[in-house]
Write a protein that holds these residues in place. Structure first.
Motif, PDB file in Angstrom:
ATOM      1  N   SER A  68       0.844  -1.192   0.000  1.00  0.00           N
ATOM      2  CA  SER A  68       0.000   0.000   0.000  1.00  0.00           C
ATOM      3  C   SER A  68       0.876   1.238   0.000  1.00  0.00           C
ATOM      4  CB  SER A  68      -0.904   0.016   1.228  1.00  0.00           C
ATOM      5  OG  SER A  68      -0.105   0.183   2.379  1.00  0.00           O
ATOM      6  N   LEU A  69       0.252   2.363  -0.332  1.00  0.00           N
ATOM      7  CA  LEU A  69       0.986   3.623  -0.358  1.00  0.00           C
ATOM      8  C   LEU A  69       1.235   4.143   1.040  1.00  0.00           C
ATOM      9  CD1 LEU A  69      -0.573   5.538  -3.355  1.00  0.00           C
ATOM     10  CD2 LEU A  69       1.767   4.807  -3.096  1.00  0.00           C
ATOM     11  N   TRP A  70       0.419   3.681   2.013  1.00  0.00           N
ATOM     12  CA  TRP A  70       0.548   4.217   3.360  1.00  0.00           C
ATOM     13  C   TRP A  70       1.310   3.274   4.284  1.00  0.00           C
ATOM     14  CZ3 TRP A  70      -3.946   2.890   0.867  1.00  0.00           C
ATOM     15  CH2 TRP A  70      -4.500   1.678   1.237  1.00  0.00           C
ATOM     16  N   GLY A  71       1.631   2.095   3.788  1.00  0.00           N
ATOM     17  CA  GLY A  71       2.230   1.091   4.648  1.00  0.00           C
ATOM     18  C   GLY A  71       3.729   1.291   4.840  1.00  0.00           C
ATOM     19  N   PRO A  72       4.351   0.354   5.578  1.00  0.00           N
ATOM     20  CA  PRO A  72       5.798   0.428   5.759  1.00  0.00           C
ATOM     21  C   PRO A  72       6.525   0.139   4.448  1.00  0.00           C
ATOM     22  CG  PRO A  72       4.944  -1.598   6.692  1.00  0.00           C
ATOM     23  CD  PRO A  72       3.760  -0.804   6.255  1.00  0.00           C
ATOM     24  N   ASN A 108       6.344  -2.978   2.299  1.00  0.00           N
ATOM     25  CA  ASN A 108       5.109  -3.235   1.571  1.00  0.00           C
ATOM     26  C   ASN A 108       4.821  -2.173   0.522  1.00  0.00           C
ATOM     27  OD1 ASN A 108       4.348  -5.676   2.591  1.00  0.00           O
ATOM     28  ND2 ASN A 108       3.419  -4.779   4.403  1.00  0.00           N
ATOM     29  N   ALA A 109       5.856  -1.627  -0.034  1.00  0.00           N
ATOM     30  CA  ALA A 109       5.644  -0.674  -1.125  1.00  0.00           C
ATOM     31  C   ALA A 109       5.044  -1.424  -2.308  1.00  0.00           C
ATOM     32  CB  ALA A 109       6.963  -0.045  -1.518  1.00  0.00           C
ATOM     33  N   PRO A 110       4.041  -0.847  -2.967  1.00  0.00           N
ATOM     34  CA  PRO A 110       3.441  -1.538  -4.114  1.00  0.00           C
ATOM     35  C   PRO A 110       4.482  -1.745  -5.218  1.00  0.00           C
ATOM     36  CG  PRO A 110       2.180   0.418  -3.490  1.00  0.00           C
ATOM     37  CD  PRO A 110       3.428   0.448  -2.696  1.00  0.00           C
ATOM     38  N   LEU A 143       4.943   0.919  -7.829  1.00  0.00           N
ATOM     39  CA  LEU A 143       5.656   2.116  -7.376  1.00  0.00           C
ATOM     40  C   LEU A 143       7.154   1.868  -7.395  1.00  0.00           C
ATOM     41  CD1 LEU A 143       5.323   4.976  -6.099  1.00  0.00           C
ATOM     42  CD2 LEU A 143       5.543   3.854  -3.904  1.00  0.00           C
TER      43      LEU A 143
END
Lengths: 304, 447
Positions: free
Chosen positions: A261-265, A268-270, A273
């Motif tokens: 997700s975009l907001w995660g650590p 866990n970057a997509p 991205l």
């Protein structure tokens, strides 16, 4: 003159339309249905059974019943059914069919999944909050009224059977003389602890052995470790106890941070991205590197 | 000019070389005074920074609520001004405008100096600068701050190349002609930097091709550096920042700030170095027109940025807009919009105003306005938190930068100016070879 008349007609029409046949107020109940009267005895057993259903099916929206002259709760959001206004306005049949059909436009769900008998029981319970009520059926139960326990309740112990989800609440009681006694016909409410309060499962009466039995729904959501907290309270007293048992359906909490997700650590970057970043940065820096290499080429062409 | 043309090539070239290299060789007292005063400001800032390092960011006026103050506003300002390098050399240059020859290098020097200071002021804004490396060690791909670090670094690299590469022929000339005329260390520097430039056709060919690629590359990089800078705010759900046009809003604002800075630099360099024949009124006129053009674009974005939320007046936007238009920040806002945008556009439309001196004043007004505009973008939004501000000292609800903060900020701005000044003294500000080339001189023979 003619135009004025036309406008008046239209105005009246609109007015009538919004007020009389408004979908907001129309429950779609026929006169015939309205004229129906109570089908079961208006006795304690039915009222108590109705209360039990009310507690589990209706209370989450309608809240505690209370006798008030007018409705004090925000309308049409789940009105206080103890309101004398509502009690007076509705015939037994009307109450019954309002419960049966619901009102999709405002959020009152239909309860045709309850048996007809249960729905009448609900009506009897609702009517206990209407002092002026003239029941059309007998008010005296076929069986004699249950006698009340006199004495003091001292405590309560719980025994949970996890295989079939029954809980046994045993009361410790003393009679008027101070001797241990069996507390019969004492109401015990069973709850399960939820995030924002205790959720009522049911209210049961004790039998001759001071024992109240209740069946817990098997699909009850448990916590992440698979536990629920069951609570039993002796009605009208402060005597209560609780117990944690492994029961119900374990909640599988899915942490949104575990997904890309975009907001995660950062781990866990997509993927898109990461790829975009790496490709763009690589592309630009390879070009810069190429330019630096050209400097080197220029240098190699110097006069030696 | 026609008399120069009639002379033979050699004499023309000698004249150009003499004129443009004079600043490199000469000592100006005005220049020295400038350097001394800049160094004084920087020393004061370093002294203040010592206290900030010792006592922490508490010496600034930043609080839990206003956690970005004039440091970050200055950061945005630096990045904005730095964008001018790309505007002049790449955008205007690539569309074939010839008049940028004497302006391009000035723009490039400003770009390099300011983007470097953009990096520095971020460190200044950090409470624990010793943890700077963590940005790289523990970065998140998702963080706009990380993107920002990436693009700023990239822009520094490309700007350095774009300053150095077109200077190679000049460095070659300096190496050949300045031996003995400048201190030995200076000559050594030119010698090394010239990279053995002799001006063979092959070298020119490589140079032109590389420059072309870099000039194209810098456009997206520069666009992204300022777009990402805008995202630092715009990716946050806050009134005044929560805007879809923040990227172009920042980029167009950057061009305004940058053209202002170039106008000021052009004026003082021309006066100080006596380059009236090279940086002419014609160049000022062109720069003035460019300034009006970019300001009009910025005005258009301003209109969007304020009218669109202003029409709808969503609760938080309304509070924000009232603060700007009629509240606490209204004086700063209207002064900034007037002197930093409206007045320059109106004045710039008149030919009489597109003369060196008026344009210098307009440029200064633009630069100062640009700095205040960044404060207006950053601070008022932070003052209005989403949750009620409760149980905090009274002064948490406002932001008045402390003396320390202002001293440090001025010091960093002074450093940027110092770098430009040093670059503009060390190297010819107007490219010798291009100027000669434009006057029809084949300088390859000379080398």
């Amino acid at each position: 003159m003619n135009t004025i008349l036309k406008f008046a007609v239209i105005a009246v029409f609109i007015f009538w339309n919004t007020n009389v046949s408004n979908a907001q107020t129309d429950w779609g109940i026929s006169e015939e249905q309205k004229s129906e009267t109570l089908k079961i005895p208006f006795d304690q057993a039915n009222q108590e059974a109705g209360e039990a259903i009310f507690n589990t099916q209706c209370k989450m929206c309608h809240n505690e019943m209370s006798v008030v002259p007018v409705n004090t709760r925000l309308l049409p959001l789940s009105p206080n059914l103890g309101s004398q206004e509502i009690q007076k306005k509705n015939s037994d049949g009307e109450l019954f069919y309002k419960i049966t059909l619901g009102h999709a436009a405002t959020g009152m769900p239909p309860f045709d999944r309850l048996s007809e008998d249960d729905r009448w029981k609900l009506v009897t319970y609702i009517r206990t909050f209407y002092p002026d009520y003239q029941p059309s059926t007998s008010t005296v139960a076929a069986s004699p009224a249950t006698e009340k326990f006199v004495g003091t309740i001292k405590g309560i112990t719980l025994d949970f059977d996890t295989t079939n989800g029954t809980i046994k609440a045993k009361l410790q009681a003393l009679d008027e003389m101070g001797n241990p006694a069996n507390a019969k016909n004492v109401k015990v409410s069973f709850y399960v602890k939820r995030a924002f309060g205790d959720f009522l499962i049911n209210t049961k009466k004790t039998d001759g052995q001071s024992i109240a039995l209740e069946q817990y729904p098997l699909d009850l959501p448990a916590d992440t470790n698979g536990y629920i907290t069951v609570i039993a309270t002796v009605d009208g007293t402060s005597i209560t106890t609780s117990k944690e048992v492994k029961f119900g359906e374990k909640i599988h909490y899915k942490n949104p941070l575990d997904e890309p997700s975009l907001w995660g650590p950062r781990d866990n970057a997509p993927l898109w991205l990461k790829l975009t970043y790496i490709l763009v940065v690589l592309g630009v820096w390879i070009t810069i590197g190429w330019a630096a290499f050209q400097i080197f080429r220029i240098y190699n062409l110097r006069e030696r | 000019m026609s008399e120069i043309k009639n002379q033979d090539e050699k004499a023309v070239f000698e004249k150009i070389k003499e004129d443009l290299l004079r600043p490199v060789k000469t000592n100006y007292w005005g220049y020295n005074a400038l350097i001394v005063s800049l160094l004084t400001l920087i020393a004061a800032a370093l002294y203040a920074y010592y206290f900030q390092l010792r006592d922490g960011l508490g010496v600034t006026a930043m609080t839990d609520y206003v956690s970005w103050g004039i440091y970050i506003a200055s950061f945005v300002f630096f990045v904005a001004v730095a964008l001018v390098g790309m505007l002049i050399s790449a955008v205007v240059g690539l569309v074939g405008q010839k008049w940028i020859t004497p302006v391009g290098r000035i723009a490039e020097m400003i770009a390099l100096a300011f983007v470097m200071m953009a990096g520095i002021i971020i460190v200044v804004d950090m409470g624990r600068p010793d943890r700077l490396l963590n940005v790289f060690l523990h970065f998140r791909f998702q963080s706009p701050i990380f993107w920002d670090v990436t693009v700023v670094t990239t822009y520094v690299a490309i700007s350095t190349l774009l300053l150095l590469l077109p200077m190679l022929p000049d460095l070659g000339i300096m190496r050949n002609h300045l031996k003995g005329e400048v201190p030995q260390w200076k000559w050594m520097l030119y010698n090394i930097l010239s990279l053995g430039w002799v001006g063979t056709p092959k070298q020119y060919q490589i140079l032109h091709r590389t420059l072309r690629v870099l000039l194209i590359l810098i456009i997206p990089v520069a666009m992204s550096i300022h777009t990402v800078t805008s995202w630092l705010s715009a990716l946050t759900l806050r009134a005044g920042w929560d805007s879809t046009i923040f990227g172009p809003y920042y980029v167009s604002g950057a061009f305004v700030a940058g053209s202002g800075a170039v106008l000021v630099a052009m004026y003082f360099i021309r006066r100080g170095y006596g380059l009236q024949n090279y940086i002419t009124d014609y160049h000022f006129d062109k720069m003035g027109k460019l300034m009006v053009l970019v300001s009009l674009v910025y005005l258009y974005f301003n209109l969007n940025e304020f009218l669109v939320p202003g029409y709808k007046m969503k609760t938080h936007d309304a509070i924000h807009l009232h603060t700007l238009f009629s509240g606490e920040y209204s004086l700063m806002f209207w002064l900034t919009q007037t002197f930093g945008l409206i007045l320059p556009i109106v004045l710039g439309l008149f030919k009489k105003m597109r003369k060196p001196f008026p344009l210098m004043l307009i440029g200064a007004s633009l630069v100062i306005g640009a700095w205040y505009k960044r404060v207006i973008i950053i601070v008022p939004t932070l003052i209005h938190a989403h949750l009620p501000i409760q149980n905090v000292p009274k002064d948490f609800t406002e932001y008045n930068p402390t003396g320390m903060e202002i001293t440090i900020t001025i010091g960093v701005i002074a450093t940027a100016v110092l770098i430009v000044a040093i670059l503009a003294k060390l190297f010819p500000v107007v490219p010798i070879w291009e100027t000669a080339h434009e006057k029809g001189v084949d300088i390859e023979k000379d080398l």
